[in-house]
Design an enzyme around this catalytic site. Structure first.
Site, PDB file in Angstrom:
ATOM      1  N   HIS A  12       0.808  -1.238   0.000  1.00 45.03           N
ATOM      2  CA  HIS A  12       0.000   0.000   0.000  1.00 45.03           C
ATOM      3  C   HIS A  12       0.841   1.289   0.000  1.00 45.03           C
ATOM      4  CE1 HIS A  12      -0.080  -0.586   4.648  1.00 45.03           C
ATOM      5  NE2 HIS A  12       0.902   0.229   4.332  1.00 45.03           N
ATOM      6  N   HIS A  59      -2.091   4.563   9.731  1.00 46.58           N
ATOM      7  CA  HIS A  59      -0.748   5.119   9.973  1.00 46.58           C
ATOM      8  C   HIS A  59      -0.809   6.470  10.680  1.00 46.58           C
ATOM      9  CE1 HIS A  59      -0.269   2.340   6.572  1.00 46.58           C
ATOM     10  NE2 HIS A  59       1.025   2.311   6.796  1.00 46.58           N
ATOM     11  N   HIS A 193       9.879  -4.285   4.699  1.00 43.68           N
ATOM     12  CA  HIS A 193      10.358  -2.905   4.586  1.00 43.68           C
ATOM     13  C   HIS A 193      10.569  -2.282   5.958  1.00 43.68           C
ATOM     14  CE1 HIS A 193       5.960  -2.205   4.718  1.00 43.68           C
ATOM     15  NE2 HIS A 193       6.110  -0.893   4.801  1.00 43.68           N
TER      16      HIS A 193
HETATM   17  C1  DHB Z   1       6.152   3.227   2.441  1.00 45.37           C
HETATM   18  C2  DHB Z   1       5.630   1.983   2.811  1.00 45.37           C
HETATM   19  C3  DHB Z   1       4.515   1.921   3.642  1.00 45.37           C
HETATM   20  O1  DHB Z   1       3.950   0.747   4.059  1.00 45.37           O
HETATM   21  C4  DHB Z   1       3.895   3.077   4.083  1.00 45.37           C
HETATM   22  O2  DHB Z   1       2.780   2.966   4.841  1.00 45.37           O
HETATM   23  C5  DHB Z   1       4.422   4.313   3.743  1.00 45.37           C
HETATM   24  C6  DHB Z   1       5.559   4.390   2.922  1.00 45.37           C
HETATM   25  C7  DHB Z   1       7.341   3.315   1.532  1.00 45.37           C
HETATM   26  O3  DHB Z   1       7.931   2.288   1.170  1.00 45.37           O
HETATM   27  O4  DHB Z   1       7.687   4.427   1.147  1.00 45.37           O
HETATM   28 FE    FE Z   2       2.376   1.087   5.569  1.00 43.68          FE
END
Ligand code: DHB
Ligand code: FE
Length: 287
Positions: A12, A59, A193
């Site tokens: 997302h 978030h 990530h």
């Molecule tokens: C990114 C990934 C995320 O899950 C998010 O909520 C905001 C940014 C990113 O990889 O930039």
């Molecule tokens: Fe995220």
């Protein structure tokens, strides 16, 4: 009776929303990711969901660190998006289905899930970006949604096993709904990530592949990982995989992987999209 037509999980990342707004789907950077949605569009056109239950994590738009429910279920007529500061246009509101939401809520509470009930709920990029990927043009496919927010932000987080059980409970509730609706379950976020700290930019392809393989028919295998293990192996934000576990839990019977796309990187993230379908005749849902 309601029927679960299958599950879709996808990353997302807000930058995807920006690429859509700027029509960059065919740019060399973006093409390998967006191409992965051609299958999804055909599959959705064939399977025509009426409602989507969307497991995601907020978030900081609707919930913040002052009050952060472990699990929250939307029961609103419509879900609004607001500017989160990512530089992407505010998305059109998405329709809800309060009667269906209350059915799920009643069933979850009866099943001993102590959820937060949200008759008003803003939805952030973790809902709007996957929706825009599935239904380009902000038509949202004419469907209604029930957003289910899972805390992946403020530790302690719910366990992988708990999220799988949450999904199972919702899957059972969907199948007990008396109306003839076709229901899609969606999980958003991931895969590996980490956005900040000394490991910013961390990606773990090997662990992502394990998750992609096991989630199809051995999701229990993944419950051996504590949420701390998940931070270590998938990154501080890779814990968003909890949303995928809940999506998978909602799918009854034997599950078949219809489609997979895995691409590194999209922004800071190992981007992945899967489409799963249930085959009811094989085995019934585990209790
Ligand atoms: C990114 C990934 C995320 O899950 C998010 O909520 C905001 C940014 C990113 O990889 O930039
Ligand atoms: Fe995220």
């Amino acid at each position: 009776m309601a029927r679960i037509i299958g599950g879709i999980a996808t990353t997302h990342v807000p930058a995807i929303g920006k690429a859509i707004a700027e029509n960059k789907q065919d740019d060399p950077y973006w093409r390998p990711f967006f191409k992965g949605f051609d299958f999804v569009h055909g599959w959705l056109a064939r399977n025509r969901p009426d409602i989507a239950v969307v497991f995601y994590n907020d978030h900081g738009l609707n919930f913040f660190l002052d009050k952060l429910p472990t699990f929250a279920v939307g029961a609103a007529q419509t879900y609004r998006n607001e500017d989160e500061g990512w530089g992407i246009p505010v998305a059109r509101s998405i329709a809800g289905d309060p009667a269906f939401s209350w059915h799920l809520i009643n069933s979850l509470v009866a099943d001993e899930f102590d959820i937060t009930i949200c008759q008003e709920m803003l939805v952030d990029h973790a809902v709007t970006v996957p929706m825009a990927l599935m239904w380009p043009g902000q038509s949202w496919g004419g469907i209604r949604i029930v957003p289910v927010s899972i805390n992946t932000v403020q530790h302690p987080l719910p366990s992988m096993a708990r999220c799988l059980k949450l999904g199972r409970s919702i899957g059972n509730a969907i199948e007990a709904y008396q109306q003839d609706v076709r229901v899609l379950v969606v999980g958003t976020g991931g895969l590996s990530h980490q956005l900040d700290g000394t490991r910013a930019g961390f990606i773990n392809k090997e662990f992502d592949q394990l998750c992609l393989n096991k989630i199809v028919n051995e999701p229990e295998h993944l419950t051996q990982y504590s949420t701390h293990d998940l931070v270590v192996k998938a990154g501080a934000q890779g814990v968003e995989f909890l949303n995928w576990m809940a999506m998978r839990g909602a799918l009854p019977g034997h599950v078949v992987e219809m489609h997979r796309n895995y691409h590194i990187p999209i922004s800071n993230t190992a981007a992945a999209t899967v489409v799963l379908e249930s085959r009811m005749e094989a085995t019934q849902r585990a209790a």
